[in-house]
Write an enzyme that holds these catalytic residues in place. Sequence first.
Site, mmCIF file in Angstrom:
data_model
loop_
_atom_site.group_PDB
_atom_site.id
_atom_site.type_symbol
_atom_site.label_atom_id
_atom_site.label_comp_id
_atom_site.label_asym_id
_atom_site.label_seq_id
_atom_site.Cartn_x
_atom_site.Cartn_y
_atom_site.Cartn_z
ATOM 1 N N SER A 96 35.826 38.210 31.540
ATOM 2 C CA SER A 96 34.999 39.405 31.416
ATOM 3 C C SER A 96 35.825 40.606 30.963
ATOM 4 C CB SER A 96 34.289 39.659 32.744
ATOM 5 O OG SER A 96 33.374 40.710 32.612
ATOM 6 N N HIS A 204 26.852 40.318 33.299
ATOM 7 C CA HIS A 204 26.623 39.106 32.481
ATOM 8 C C HIS A 204 25.262 38.462 32.761
ATOM 9 C CE1 HIS A 204 30.698 39.548 31.185
ATOM 10 N NE2 HIS A 204 31.087 39.554 32.434
#
Length: 316
Positions: A96, A204
């Site tokens: 990420s 996400h």
Amino acid sequence: MGKDKQMICLLFSGQGAQKTGLTYDLYQTEPHYRKIIAKASDILQLDLAEFLFDAEKANELAQTRYSQPAILTMSYGLYQILSENADFEKLGIGLSLGEYSGLACANYLEFESALRLIKKRGELMQQASSQNPGVMVAVMKSSLANVELAIKDAQKKGLIGIANVNTPNQIVVGGEKNAVQNLREQLEKDGARVVPLKVSGAFHTPLMKSIQGALKTELQKVDWHNGTFPIYSTTTQKEFAPDNLVSTLTEQLVSTTYFAKTLAQHSQDITAVVELGPGKTLLSFARKILKGVPTYQTDSVANMQETISALKEFNS
């Protein structure tokens, strides 16, 4: 490529790995590391050393808008120490936020641009989290197929999605509270273990959709270059390149990240794995995916020295 060529896989930590006090001994003994933290403090207009090393700032350090630039700076600084002291063939994978740290280390963009970008991204994610409050849980002892099935049902209760597939046995799900609660009840009935995560939003997942446009605008302002070593996207499993960076990182906000799959596709080439950032979360994932491959940390003087010695040994 066989194992005769030593390939080091650099893993760049994600949000949540921060912990007050880590790398303080490096900060005291490595002038270059101190300089990078000072430079970042200047760019961000906040005393980053205080955030990283003062226990009274621990709650603030956990906030997305502070933890993201703090981890990026730490990873970048640790990479500088490592690369100054050892020369090695490498590829990078980030979790990420860690993708941005990796891209900065491999010079796909300037450190200053990466910091400004991640500061903005952190603010946007915090904003999305306030507008669409969400929760995240880690699911263990269940298969991806089972989780996908439970999500289909839970979608009736609200927005929900698979955020990360970290290992074959650890899947992170995020979404609106009722939907995640429904999923949790379904999976626990089937014997899964479901653990709530300490995060400020459902990253996400579809809950981040509202800020995609704003992030894309920021990404388009960046002067992207070809990297000095490859960084692989965990959403597409492909190497980042100037012509795909904006679209891939825009999609990354709302897409599942496949850390396990991305790492596994390089398993034949990797001699050792090094985590650049606080702690060893990604190394614990890597051990489950790359059985028997040595792993190294960098977040203290002792860890860094051990890693540098090992990398020199690989190349001797």
